[in-house]
Design a protein around this motif. Sequence first.
Motif, short mmCIF file in Angstrom:
data_model
loop_
_atom_site.label_atom_id
_atom_site.label_comp_id
_atom_site.label_asym_id
_atom_site.label_seq_id
_atom_site.Cartn_x
_atom_site.Cartn_y
_atom_site.Cartn_z
N ILE A 61 0.87 -1.18 0.00
CA ILE A 61 0.00 0.00 0.00
C ILE A 61 0.91 1.23 0.00
CG2 ILE A 61 -0.25 0.01 2.56
CD1 ILE A 61 -3.12 0.98 0.33
N TYR A 62 0.64 2.17 -0.91
CA TYR A 62 1.55 3.29 -1.06
C TYR A 62 0.88 4.59 -0.63
CZ TYR A 62 3.81 -0.46 -3.44
OH TYR A 62 4.35 -1.69 -3.70
N HIS A 63 1.26 5.02 0.58
CA HIS A 63 0.74 6.27 1.11
C HIS A 63 1.84 7.02 1.83
CE1 HIS A 63 0.57 4.90 5.34
NE2 HIS A 63 0.04 3.77 4.91
N ALA A 64 1.56 8.26 2.22
CA ALA A 64 2.48 9.01 3.08
C ALA A 64 1.64 9.58 4.21
CB ALA A 64 3.17 10.13 2.29
N LYS A 65 2.05 9.35 5.44
CA LYS A 65 1.32 9.78 6.64
C LYS A 65 -0.13 9.31 6.63
CE LYS A 65 3.94 14.10 7.43
NZ LYS A 65 4.39 14.65 6.15
N GLY A 66 -0.38 8.18 6.00
CA GLY A 66 -1.74 7.62 6.06
C GLY A 66 -2.63 8.03 4.90
N MET A 67 -2.12 8.83 3.98
CA MET A 67 -2.96 9.22 2.85
C MET A 67 -2.36 8.76 1.52
SD MET A 67 -4.18 12.77 1.37
CE MET A 67 -4.87 13.50 2.82
N ALA A 68 -3.20 8.16 0.69
CA ALA A 68 -2.77 7.66 -0.61
C ALA A 68 -1.99 8.72 -1.36
CB ALA A 68 -4.01 7.27 -1.42
N ILE A 69 -0.87 8.33 -1.94
CA ILE A 69 -0.12 9.31 -2.72
C ILE A 69 -0.78 9.50 -4.09
CG2 ILE A 69 2.06 8.95 -1.52
CD1 ILE A 69 3.00 7.25 -3.90
N VAL A 70 -0.33 10.52 -4.78
CA VAL A 70 -0.82 10.84 -6.11
C VAL A 70 -0.54 9.65 -7.04
CG1 VAL A 70 -0.42 12.46 -8.02
CG2 VAL A 70 -0.32 13.26 -5.64
N PRO A 71 -1.45 9.33 -7.97
CA PRO A 71 -1.19 8.18 -8.84
C PRO A 71 -0.13 8.47 -9.90
CG PRO A 71 -3.27 9.19 -9.41
CD PRO A 71 -2.76 9.92 -8.21
N GLN A 72 1.04 8.77 -9.45
CA GLN A 72 2.22 8.96 -10.31
C GLN A 72 3.41 8.37 -9.55
OE1 GLN A 72 1.81 13.27 -10.79
NE2 GLN A 72 1.70 12.98 -12.99
N ASP A 73 4.50 8.16 -10.25
CA ASP A 73 5.66 7.57 -9.58
C ASP A 73 6.63 8.65 -9.13
OD1 ASP A 73 8.15 6.17 -8.98
OD2 ASP A 73 7.03 4.43 -9.72
N PRO A 74 6.88 8.77 -7.81
CA PRO A 74 7.72 9.87 -7.33
C PRO A 74 9.16 9.79 -7.85
CG PRO A 74 7.27 8.33 -5.55
CD PRO A 74 6.41 7.92 -6.71
N ARG A 75 9.60 8.61 -8.26
CA ARG A 75 10.97 8.48 -8.78
C ARG A 75 11.10 9.18 -10.13
NH1 ARG A 75 10.85 2.04 -7.95
NH2 ARG A 75 8.76 2.52 -8.68
N ALA A 76 9.96 9.51 -10.75
CA ALA A 76 9.98 10.17 -12.05
C ALA A 76 9.57 11.63 -11.94
CB ALA A 76 9.06 9.44 -13.01
N VAL A 77 9.43 12.12 -10.71
CA VAL A 77 9.00 13.51 -10.54
C VAL A 77 9.30 13.92 -9.08
CG1 VAL A 77 6.57 12.80 -10.24
CG2 VAL A 77 7.06 15.11 -10.97
N LYS A 78 10.57 14.24 -8.84
CA LYS A 78 11.04 14.25 -7.46
C LYS A 78 10.70 15.50 -6.64
CE LYS A 78 14.63 10.96 -8.50
NZ LYS A 78 16.04 10.74 -8.79
N LEU A 79 10.55 16.66 -7.29
CA LEU A 79 10.16 17.83 -6.49
C LEU A 79 8.73 17.64 -6.02
CD1 LEU A 79 10.67 20.67 -5.36
CD2 LEU A 79 9.88 21.61 -7.54
#
Length: 618
Positions: A403-421
């Motif tokens: 499950i991919y979230h940060a602080k309990g909330m689903a992250i944006v449906p994009q891959d952070p490794r491809a958009v780091k800022l």
Amino acid sequence: MTEEPLGAEFAKAYLGGRGINVRRLYDLIKPGIDPLGPENVLIFGVGPLAGTLAPAAGRFNVSAKSPQTDIIGDGNCGGFFGPELKFAGYDQIIIHGVAKKPVYLWINDGEAELKDAGSLWGSDTWDTQKTIRKELGDERVQIAAIGQAGEKLVRIATIAHGIKRQIGRCGLGAVMGSKKLKAVAVRGTRSIEVAQPREFERVCEEIYDEATHHPFAINRGKYGTSLIVEWSQEVGQHATRNWSTPILEYADDIGGVKLREDFTVKMRACFGCPSHCTPFAVVREGKYAGTYCEGPEFQTLGAFGAVCGCRDLAAIMKINSLANRYGVSTSCLGVIIGWAIDCFKRGLITEKETGGLKLDWGDPELLIDLVKKTANREGFGNILAEGEKRAPKIVGKGTEKFIYHAKGMAIVPQDPRAVKLSGLAWVTSTRGGDHLRGGAYLDVAFMISTAEKLHGIRDVADPIAFKGKGKVLPWHENFATIIDAAGLCKFVYIQFLDLLNAPDKVARLISTATGWEMDKQKLLGVGERIFNVEKAFNTREGLTRKDDNWSVPEKFNKEPLKEGPCKGSVFELDQMLDEYYERRGWDVKTGLQTKAKLEELGLKDIADELERMGKLPK
Ligand code: SF4
């Protein structure tokens, strides 16, 4: 019910909307309370520009402790509710306690009353709004309402306004449901005066002119955010099948061009907006004929189209429409369902848990069924309704690793490794994993020239470079905070204006509207203050540097992307966070705020409280 003036000093320090809400929230509730208990408060707030001629100034915020994440909960919504609240004579509504039976709050030109909502309980958000307008005999009443999901305390429930606009994240619909508050209805006819009308009008015209001619605005006015599907495919940023690949091989089947050509009837706008970024779309034939909705936005297309693997755009429209009616977040629900499918395919979730459902990628009927079940807490949906933080813990068996979230909330449906800022902003976001707190789009849109002029660092507009991103992110977060607090739209003020001049323009809007002395430096300082109050709220709840991370750190921080234009990229979180805390003036080792920084921002009372609690760095 009591009324009190907002107070000029308070308004100058926290501006409005998100700012005045989070400061009240910090002051009114104690750490550790149950977000669904009577001690939580639910706060609606608008900014100082609501209802004025300022372009795209129709937004409002709702805040409470989040039952989804157990930290600060806050959402921002467009439409017409915010200005109407201001026309009715109010900047903020604070709701305490729990009603004995279902009610709705009716605010009419300076008068407020609680009305019986017994007959509305069980209705969806669209029918609720229709019925209240009919009951009050006024089509111009603006309403924010919960659906079945909020009533049933689904932890990803939304508060809906109109047919699509939502206070979408943080599960604030469940807080409203816990208070047995079905809706807030407002109507006002008061006029709003500004301090310097001629100068104010001049700034409004400048903004209007610039924003309507920006290429992003022209594009957004044709496709909404749906064209990001095609863009994300081109640059390899998708989260296909629960982040298994950044390639979405069927992007054209669910993207912006198809939505416009096959389904969009017209574009719609919020109050006073020079753009009209919202497609009103209808399915005319096939299995889902008769479905209509506003959107879907990229978040919904990404969550159900990429994460859950659905390539049927008409089905995603059906899902969008249903979720908006039930009042449940599509962004969060798509990610939770994607997790469940992934775990089922791996044998970690079985038919025993799903009640006989066979989960598979991209099955439209299954997705529709799971939306209904989750919104109504039926069967397996009762587990999904617990949200991305709790559902994997309930199931166990190693499912937490997918499950991919940060602080309990689903992250944006994009891959952070491809958009780091952007990715870093999802991690540092005070409300958890979303893109709107940071408003940092330099590398999403390859804005090299802006990056160079604004920060003197070209590389921060390169999606996979990482150096310097932690240094520049606070600027963007502070500005995005101001846009929410002022009640403005981030599309218009962050994406359609030149970022080099945008803070100055917003400062001029505020000073000519209110008569306060305001320049861009002061303005960004207010943004920093508000952001620090939110951070302190979370610190009080026990968060530290370790929480500024992904739910599965090894997935993004260690595993290189396997395919696409950003192949080989990993997310250099620690290096970026070091830079970030340093620029924020926080302690690099613990991620905690320092006493000196809090005092510099005029938050001595908060510094003292955190010190008493032992939550300042040693
Ligand atoms: S740009 Fe879109 S979301 Fe923003 S105010 Fe205008 S219509 Fe609403």
